[in-house]
Design a protein around this motif. Structure first.
Motif, PDB file in Angstrom:
ATOM      1  N   ASP A   1       0.873  -1.379   0.026  1.00 12.66           N
ATOM      2  CA  ASP A   1      -0.087  -0.016   0.210  1.00 12.66           C
ATOM      3  C   ASP A   1       0.811   1.183  -0.082  1.00 12.66           C
ATOM      4  OD1 ASP A   1      -2.243   1.561   0.289  1.00 12.66           O
ATOM      5  OD2 ASP A   1      -2.171   1.701   2.382  1.00 12.66           O
ATOM      6  N   PHE A   2       1.479   1.082  -1.058  1.00 17.91           N
ATOM      7  CA  PHE A   2       2.794   2.204  -0.941  1.00 17.91           C
ATOM      8  C   PHE A   2       2.499   3.524  -1.340  1.00 17.91           C
ATOM      9  CE2 PHE A   2       5.179  -1.785  -1.872  1.00 17.91           C
ATOM     10  CZ  PHE A   2       5.891  -1.830  -0.860  1.00 17.91           C
ATOM     11  N   ILE A   3       3.046   4.481  -0.707  1.00 18.11           N
ATOM     12  CA  ILE A   3       3.248   5.772  -1.303  1.00 18.11           C
ATOM     13  C   ILE A   3       4.298   6.252  -2.400  1.00 18.11           C
ATOM     14  CG2 ILE A   3       3.501   8.656  -0.750  1.00 18.11           C
ATOM     15  CD1 ILE A   3       2.279   7.741   1.983  1.00 18.11           C
ATOM     16  N   GLN A   4       3.856   6.730  -3.457  1.00 18.56           N
ATOM     17  CA  GLN A   4       4.857   6.920  -4.440  1.00 18.56           C
ATOM     18  C   GLN A   4       5.396   8.182  -4.550  1.00 18.56           C
ATOM     19  OE1 GLN A   4       3.826   5.344  -8.432  1.00 18.56           O
ATOM     20  NE2 GLN A   4       5.357   7.037  -9.595  1.00 18.56           N
ATOM     21  N   THR A   5       6.473   8.404  -4.731  1.00 20.19           N
ATOM     22  CA  THR A   5       7.216  10.032  -4.716  1.00 20.19           C
ATOM     23  C   THR A   5       8.369  10.080  -5.790  1.00 20.19           C
ATOM     24  OG1 THR A   5       8.295  11.548  -3.319  1.00 20.19           O
ATOM     25  CG2 THR A   5       8.646   9.345  -2.820  1.00 20.19           C
ATOM     26  N   ASP A   6       8.272  11.186  -6.068  1.00 23.85           N
ATOM     27  CA  ASP A   6       9.493  11.430  -7.024  1.00 23.85           C
ATOM     28  C   ASP A   6      10.730  12.361  -6.377  1.00 23.85           C
ATOM     29  OD1 ASP A   6       8.499  14.158  -6.680  1.00 23.85           O
ATOM     30  OD2 ASP A   6       8.639  14.618  -8.909  1.00 23.85           O
ATOM     31  N   ALA A   7      10.432  12.252  -5.111  1.00 23.54           N
ATOM     32  CA  ALA A   7      11.715  12.675  -4.280  1.00 23.54           C
ATOM     33  C   ALA A   7      13.063  11.654  -4.490  1.00 23.54           C
ATOM     34  CB  ALA A   7      11.529  12.787  -2.669  1.00 23.54           C
ATOM     35  N   ALA A   8      14.155  11.992  -4.600  1.00 26.01           N
ATOM     36  CA  ALA A   8      15.269  11.202  -4.927  1.00 26.01           C
ATOM     37  C   ALA A   8      15.313  10.339  -3.752  1.00 26.01           C
ATOM     38  CB  ALA A   8      16.430  11.989  -5.336  1.00 26.01           C
ATOM     39  N   ILE A   9      15.365   8.936  -4.181  1.00 26.88           N
ATOM     40  CA  ILE A   9      15.790   7.942  -2.994  1.00 26.88           C
ATOM     41  C   ILE A   9      16.825   6.893  -3.687  1.00 26.88           C
ATOM     42  CG2 ILE A   9      14.659   6.067  -1.801  1.00 26.88           C
ATOM     43  CD1 ILE A   9      11.937   7.425  -1.829  1.00 26.88           C
ATOM     44  N   ASN A  10      17.773   6.672  -3.049  1.00 28.35           N
ATOM     45  CA  ASN A  10      18.705   6.114  -3.612  1.00 28.35           C
ATOM     46  C   ASN A  10      19.013   4.586  -2.740  1.00 28.35           C
ATOM     47  OD1 ASN A  10      19.815   7.145  -6.093  1.00 28.35           O
ATOM     48  ND2 ASN A  10      19.633   9.087  -4.638  1.00 28.35           N
TER      49      ASN A  10
ATOM     50  N   ILE B   1      10.772   7.528  -9.322  1.00 24.60           N
ATOM     51  CA  ILE B   1       9.875   6.552  -8.741  1.00 24.60           C
ATOM     52  C   ILE B   1      10.153   5.777  -7.450  1.00 24.60           C
ATOM     53  CG2 ILE B   1       8.345   4.665  -9.492  1.00 24.60           C
ATOM     54  CD1 ILE B   1       8.938   5.402 -12.523  1.00 24.60           C
ATOM     55  N   GLY B   2       9.893   6.494  -6.606  1.00 20.59           N
ATOM     56  CA  GLY B   2      10.458   5.882  -4.920  1.00 20.59           C
ATOM     57  C   GLY B   2       9.266   5.388  -4.239  1.00 20.59           C
ATOM     58  N   PHE B   3       9.173   4.370  -3.432  1.00 19.66           N
ATOM     59  CA  PHE B   3       7.961   3.973  -2.681  1.00 19.66           C
ATOM     60  C   PHE B   3       8.237   3.877  -1.261  1.00 19.66           C
ATOM     61  CE2 PHE B   3       8.210   1.881  -6.915  1.00 19.66           C
ATOM     62  CZ  PHE B   3       6.917   2.335  -7.235  1.00 19.66           C
TER      63      PHE B   3
END
Length: 410
Positions: free
Chosen positions: A241-250, A282-284
């Motif tokens: 049940d993820f929140i998707q964000t375009d904040a950079a996640i590495n 595309i981060g979750f």
């Protein structure tokens, strides 16, 4: 003749020139309507519309349509800086270093009995340390920390580093591989604690800040928006049940915080969609409404208690629906039944179509799993199924979902 016409040429030329000047200044002499200045055109149209009663259809002037004007876009709604939000949240985000000891592979010759006879059975075994980097979030003054299960999986030792420079060893309180969450505990005083936001109130388009330790470079903050909510069918975990964000996640951001513009926790950064290994926007993140439940279950019970029917289900297609005698693709089909499980004891069989549980229709396998997990073990509920084209209702007593074995936790 020429001598007779020459005196008339100049008067004719002068007359033509005079006529051109007069027609240019007074075009109404030819019946041409006088041009209207642009500023007065709308007023002229309005007056003409009021005075055309009884006029022929060619001279009718219709009033302009009434258009809906959009409100001006506000330009001062958001802050020029998110430094205050970062100051509230960042001290509670920690670096997590986990390590485990593994044996190095011995030389291939050592598996040959001929060579082994020269060394005997006391062959020295070489060991090495594997370490991984991640992040975590301090969620209580007692020292409880939320992070990802995959960050500390198989670790022999876990060390954390706070933003203020303090370091401590962490104890594993409990983990939940199926949601990819883990709870740690550290023994330090005056701990900074993050505040929880209601993730269900967040909206697509809201500002989101990701705080963590990417690539081990140290604490880093990136900014983006919430791109989507309720993302599932990603194949990352059974309960998605993820929140998707375009904040950079590495890599290294796993277990870190996704916060809103006020610095409150929205989710635990967990995964990225990437073909290069780096951030592609595309981060979750696991939302706080789910993370809070997992946290409480682990602290209170030492594990997460979920309802279980002992069946594996799959999506039903139009072709399957027709073969089962259904008018539409509704419900889910039971693919397998665990021997001795609640479904087996209730008489469920592979091939049964599960339509509803306790009156709630089932439309999607993953949603069905989540709904079943929320049911308190020991509850007895009516289950509606279709078997051989016949609708049946059976009573089933919900069991507790077994803890995954290490082989399932990959």
């Amino acid at each position: 003749m020429r001598r007779f016409l020459m005196p008339l040429v100049w008067p004719v030329i002068c007359g033509v020139l005079l006529a051109i000047v007069l027609l240019n200044q007074f075009p109404q002499l030819l019946g041409t309507p006088q041009s209207v200045a642009p500023e007065a055109s709308s007023q002229h149209a309005s007056n003409s519309a009021q005075n055309t009663t009884g006029a022929d259809s060619e001279s009718i002037v219709r009033p302009a349509p009434e258009l809906r004007e959009a409100a001006p876009m506000p330009r001062s709604g958001g802050p020029a800086s998110y430094a205050e939000a970062v100051e509230r949240a960042a001290p509670a985000v920690i670096n997590v270093y986990s390590s485990r000891e593994v044996e190095r592979e011995q030389h291939p010759l050592m598996s040959d009995p001929f060579f082994r006879q020269f060394f005997g059975d006391e062959t020295p075994r070489r060991q090495r340390m594997l370490s991984s980097l991640g992040s975590g979030v301090i969620v209580s003054a007692e020292g409880y920390v939320l992070t990802n299960h995959h960050v500390i999986r198989g670790a022999d030792q876990i060390q954390v580093a706070l933003r203020d420079g303090r370091e401590a060893l962490a104890e594993v309180v409990g983990t939940d591989p199926e949601s990819d969450l883990a709870v740690l505990k550290i023994d330090l005083d005056n701990l900074p604690v993050i505040s929880f936001a209601q993730s269900q109130d967040a909206k697509v388009g809201d500002i989101a800040l990701a705080i963590g330790n990417p690539f081990g470079v140290g604490q880093t903050v990136t900014m983006g928006i919430i791109s989507a909510k309720g993302r599932n069918h990603l194949g990352l975990s059974p309960y998605e049940d993820f929140i998707q964000t375009d904040a950079a996640i590495n890599p290294g951001n796993s277990g870190g915080a996704l916060v809103n513009a006020k610095g409150a926790l929205l989710g635990i950064n967990t995964a990225i969609f990437s073909r290069s290994g780096g951030s592609n926007g595309i981060g979750f993140a696991i939302p706080t409404n789910l993370a809070r439940e997992i946290l409480n279950e682990i602290i209170v019970h030492g594990r997460v208690i979920r309802g279980w029917l002992g069946v594996e289900v799959q999506e039903i297609t139009s072709n399957l629906a027709a073969s089962f005698g259904l008018n539409a693709a509704q419900g889910v089909v039971i693919a397998s039944v665990a021997r001795g499980g609640p479904g087996d004891q209730a008489g469920l069989r592979p091939g049964d179509v599960l339509l509803s549980i306790d009156g709630k229709p089932i439309l999607d396998p993953r949603v069905a799993m989540a709904d079943i997990a929320d049911i308190q073990p020991g509850s007895t509920l009516p289950v509606k199924i279709v078997r051989d084209g016949e609708a049946l209702t059976v009573e089933i007593t919900v069991g507790e979902r077994p803890i995954p074995t290490p082989s399932e936790d990959s």
